[in-house]
Design an enzyme around this catalytic site. Structure first.
Site, PDB file in Angstrom:
ATOM      1  N   ARG A 115      39.237  -8.506  14.380  1.00  0.00           N
ATOM      2  CA  ARG A 115      39.917  -7.356  13.367  1.00  0.00           C
ATOM      3  C   ARG A 115      39.489  -7.232  12.087  1.00  0.00           C
ATOM      4  NH1 ARG A 115      44.716 -10.066  15.604  1.00  0.00           N
ATOM      5  NH2 ARG A 115      45.213  -9.120  17.575  1.00  0.00           N
ATOM      6  N   LYS A 137      33.720   5.714   6.755  1.00  0.00           N
ATOM      7  CA  LYS A 137      33.679   6.124   8.120  1.00  0.00           C
ATOM      8  C   LYS A 137      32.515   5.079   8.988  1.00  0.00           C
ATOM      9  CE  LYS A 137      34.809  11.156   8.113  1.00  0.00           C
ATOM     10  NZ  LYS A 137      34.578  12.382   8.334  1.00  0.00           N
ATOM     11  N   GLU A 179      22.277  16.701   3.009  1.00  0.00           N
ATOM     12  CA  GLU A 179      23.451  16.351   2.605  1.00  0.00           C
ATOM     13  C   GLU A 179      23.948  16.535   1.257  1.00  0.00           C
ATOM     14  OE1 GLU A 179      25.876  15.751   4.721  1.00  0.00           O
ATOM     15  OE2 GLU A 179      25.062  14.892   6.643  1.00  0.00           O
ATOM     16  N   LYS A 212      30.738  12.447  -3.730  1.00  0.00           N
ATOM     17  CA  LYS A 212      31.362  12.255  -2.379  1.00  0.00           C
ATOM     18  C   LYS A 212      32.460  11.048  -2.621  1.00  0.00           C
ATOM     19  CE  LYS A 212      31.157  10.720   2.192  1.00  0.00           C
ATOM     20  NZ  LYS A 212      30.331  10.778   3.485  1.00  0.00           N
ATOM     21  N   GLU A 222      40.753  11.957   5.301  1.00  0.00           N
ATOM     22  CA  GLU A 222      40.356  13.251   5.811  1.00  0.00           C
ATOM     23  C   GLU A 222      41.749  14.264   6.198  1.00  0.00           C
ATOM     24  OE1 GLU A 222      36.544  13.358   7.757  1.00  0.00           O
ATOM     25  OE2 GLU A 222      37.225  15.146   8.706  1.00  0.00           O
ATOM     26  N   ARG A 226      38.744  16.249   1.999  1.00  0.00           N
ATOM     27  CA  ARG A 226      37.699  15.344   2.461  1.00  0.00           C
ATOM     28  C   ARG A 226      37.052  16.312   3.644  1.00  0.00           C
ATOM     29  NH1 ARG A 226      36.752   8.993   4.125  1.00  0.00           N
ATOM     30  NH2 ARG A 226      34.603   9.372   4.912  1.00  0.00           N
ATOM     31  N   ASN A 230      32.457  18.132   6.001  1.00  0.00           N
ATOM     32  CA  ASN A 230      32.146  18.779   7.250  1.00  0.00           C
ATOM     33  C   ASN A 230      31.551  20.036   7.498  1.00  0.00           C
ATOM     34  OD1 ASN A 230      33.006  16.418   8.904  1.00  0.00           O
ATOM     35  ND2 ASN A 230      34.994  17.288   8.497  1.00  0.00           N
ATOM     36  N   HIS A 233      28.555  21.027   9.594  1.00  0.00           N
ATOM     37  CA  HIS A 233      28.454  20.004  10.601  1.00  0.00           C
ATOM     38  C   HIS A 233      29.344  20.398  11.963  1.00  0.00           C
ATOM     39  CE1 HIS A 233      26.996  17.680   7.266  1.00  0.00           C
ATOM     40  NE2 HIS A 233      26.947  16.713   7.976  1.00  0.00           N
ATOM     41  N   HIS A 237      26.505  19.389  14.246  1.00  0.00           N
ATOM     42  CA  HIS A 237      26.901  18.287  15.196  1.00  0.00           C
ATOM     43  C   HIS A 237      26.647  18.890  16.859  1.00  0.00           C
ATOM     44  CE1 HIS A 237      29.458  15.310  12.762  1.00  0.00           C
ATOM     45  NE2 HIS A 237      28.137  15.223  12.824  1.00  0.00           N
ATOM     46  N   HIS A 249      18.847  14.812  11.697  1.00  0.00           N
ATOM     47  CA  HIS A 249      20.061  15.062  11.356  1.00  0.00           C
ATOM     48  C   HIS A 249      20.010  16.265  10.132  1.00  0.00           C
ATOM     49  CE1 HIS A 249      24.604  14.918  10.629  1.00  0.00           C
ATOM     50  NE2 HIS A 249      24.277  14.406   9.396  1.00  0.00           N
TER      51      HIS A 249
END
Lengths: 352, 352
Positions: A115, A137, A179, A212, A222, A226, A230, A233, A237, A249
């Site tokens: 955990r 993330k 990015e 960022k 998010e 936030r 994206n 993306h 993606h 990427h």
């Protein structure tokens, strides 16, 4: 910046170090003191940095095969198994040394093992420094899409050693640059200057990291702001998914940023002048739709996009360079399918 | 308590409902409104509650085989796969309906799917109501031990419907009772009265839930006070591991509480009178070391215990009924191996 090291604390309790010669800096050692340490590194970095670092910290070393194809639930399961075999306890520090694949994957493993065990990130690529390592993330890819399984989990510290960028390939440099430009488009126009620098200056890298970090700090989960990260993306993606992650990427994000800028322009939010400026920013990128591309495949991949709500695809849109549209604090909006189709028409006419 | 429903908010943002007839209560519906809903239920409850509930909420229904053997990374992977196949988005609400296995497993899945989807827990056993569902711990078992892979993830709401306890088996009742008595031993002596009630009164169940919730609220990440909830579990978990989880959790915890009370007594913290009182509390439990028991196997299992630090096994100890020793805010301490051996001598002499 040279030898000077910028340190700051980013949300919620991560110490961030940006500078040079950090791998041998005395500030690294206190995080490992009194804890058993395991370094998990990209196999390509074993001889370059990982073996020396783990020796210096008296740590165990585990390597993972390079590349996005390692970022799977299966690799995560193998790493967890190795930690059990090493009889690591909850007091074991994991250090991730590598690019975004490594920091995402090791972050995921650290969040799950008993955990959650303490985590330290040493990003070795521009992309990982300005993007993947910042913001908590973690994740792995599935056949249904990128990062669809993951957690939010914050490291104790991030060491962004700019010296590590010297050995970067051009492809890797472009991954990070995409990015930085994306962040420039939605948040801080000054970052777009990175497109004209080679290599990107220390000052702009630090500014991108802080940009960022400040967005994440304001909206860690998010729910709102936030989401602007994206931008580019949603389509990016999808391109990676249909290409089975064989496209870089940065190239996918460059294509995605251009397409979603076109969409912003097509919907009347973005001026022709700004759109023209944006196409100029990406001129260094190989802009070609990947092998395996199909519009149908992309649309299907986008239906599993994490921003989706009530079954509809939502997009982040910009109204000028440096500013994403807030849409009543949602920072994304549903777009008519016809506008999405027109965007694909445009993208295919240019880049197929 | 009858028809009255107690509601309260527990850390960090979970709404807790304790009462009767909750499955059809109007307070359930607002959580599902506007969200796609998937009920994941213990297969044994499909006809009893799950089919009706999912129909009432217009939700999809997934069932999982009953029993601790379902609580594995493999089952979690299967559930994630089913959610992808159903094309669930980040706006899908998962409802866990079942005992601790179900709430732990579905909580784990909810925390991972797209980095976290909204979650609602409907515990159907006494154990799940007073223990597993409270406190955000999710997890799955591995061959190395119980709950060694997991996350901390909080549901939007918990509905503890006391009517569901009517259909509980005696074995299930004892599973919950063991955790209530354990909480009594370390935190709130009044809870030990549950040992003399059959069935346990609504008032004590509510008191147990609120007791655990208040401990979690004060130390959500188990850096300090929350450790007291592990009393009886260092040895209890080891017994479950060597028995390959064929022993009931309540029986393992009962044996563990007795053994760790003996250890507290042996080390001079707990009086003979209190120790005698504790043995009386567990007289309804089948107290027998499980098939597959070996001292060596137990000691090995304990070396992977999550409380372990720097390779040493640590125990929660009590100095009277209702009070765990703080040990300078650590709430656990290293114990000489000889004292652990003596405790195993005692346990084997009584329960082998």
């Amino acid at each position: 910046m040279e030898k000077k090291i910028e340190t700051t604390v980013i949300a919620p309790s991560t110490q961030l170090f940006v500078g040079r010669s950090l791998l041998t800096d005395e500030r690294l050692r206190p995080f490992c003191a009194a804890l058993r340490t395991v370094v998990i590194a990209d196999a390509a970095l074993e001889q370059l940095y990982a073996a020396a670092l783990s020796k210096q910290l008296q740590a165990d070393l585990i390597t993972i095969p390079s590349g996005e194809t390692s970022k799977t639930p299966q690799t995560a399961a193998l790493l967890l198994e190795k930690l059990f075999q090493l009889e690591c306890g909850r007091d074991t520090l994991l250090i991730a040394l590598g690019g975004g694949v490594t920091t995402d994957l090791v972050g995921f493993v650290a969040s799950l093992y008993m955990r959650g065990v303490p985590l330290l990130l040493i990003p070795t690529t521009l992309l990982a420094m300005v993007d993947a390592a910042i913001g908590g993330k973690t994740g792995v890819d599935t056949p249904y899409g990128k990062n669809l399984i993951g957690t939010l989990y914050y490291p104790k510290a991030i060491f962004a050693d700019l010296d590590l960028l010297n050995s970067l390939s051009e492809r890797e440099r472009l991954n990070g640059l995409a990015e930085i430009i994306k962040l420039g488009l939605v948040y801080d126009a000054a970052l777009c200057n990175a497109a004209h620098q080679s290599p990107v200056s220390d000052v702009l890298i630090l500014q991108a990291i802080q940009g960022k970090a400040s967005i994440v700090e304001r909206d860690p989960k998010e729910h709102s702001l936030r989401r602007i990260l994206n931008f580019g993306h949603t389509i990016g993606h999808a391109l990676e998914a249909v290409a089975h992650y064989t496209i870089a990427h940065g190239e996918a994000v460059a294509l995605g940023c251009l397409a979603e800028s076109y969409l912003s322009h097509h919907l009347g939010y973005l001026s022709s002048a700004d759109f023209a400026q944006i196409t100029e920013l990406f001129r260094l990128f190989p802009l070609k739709l990947p092998k395996g591309y199909s519009r149908k495949g992309c649309l299907q991949a986008m239906t599993l996009d994490k921003k989706r709500a009530a079954g509809e695809i939502r997009f982040v849109l910009i109204d000028k360079v440096g500013h994403a549209l807030p849409f009543d604090h949602n920072y994304c909006t549903v777009v008519p399918l016809s506008a999405v189709e027109t965007t694909f028409d445009w993208m295919e006419s240019r880049f197929l």
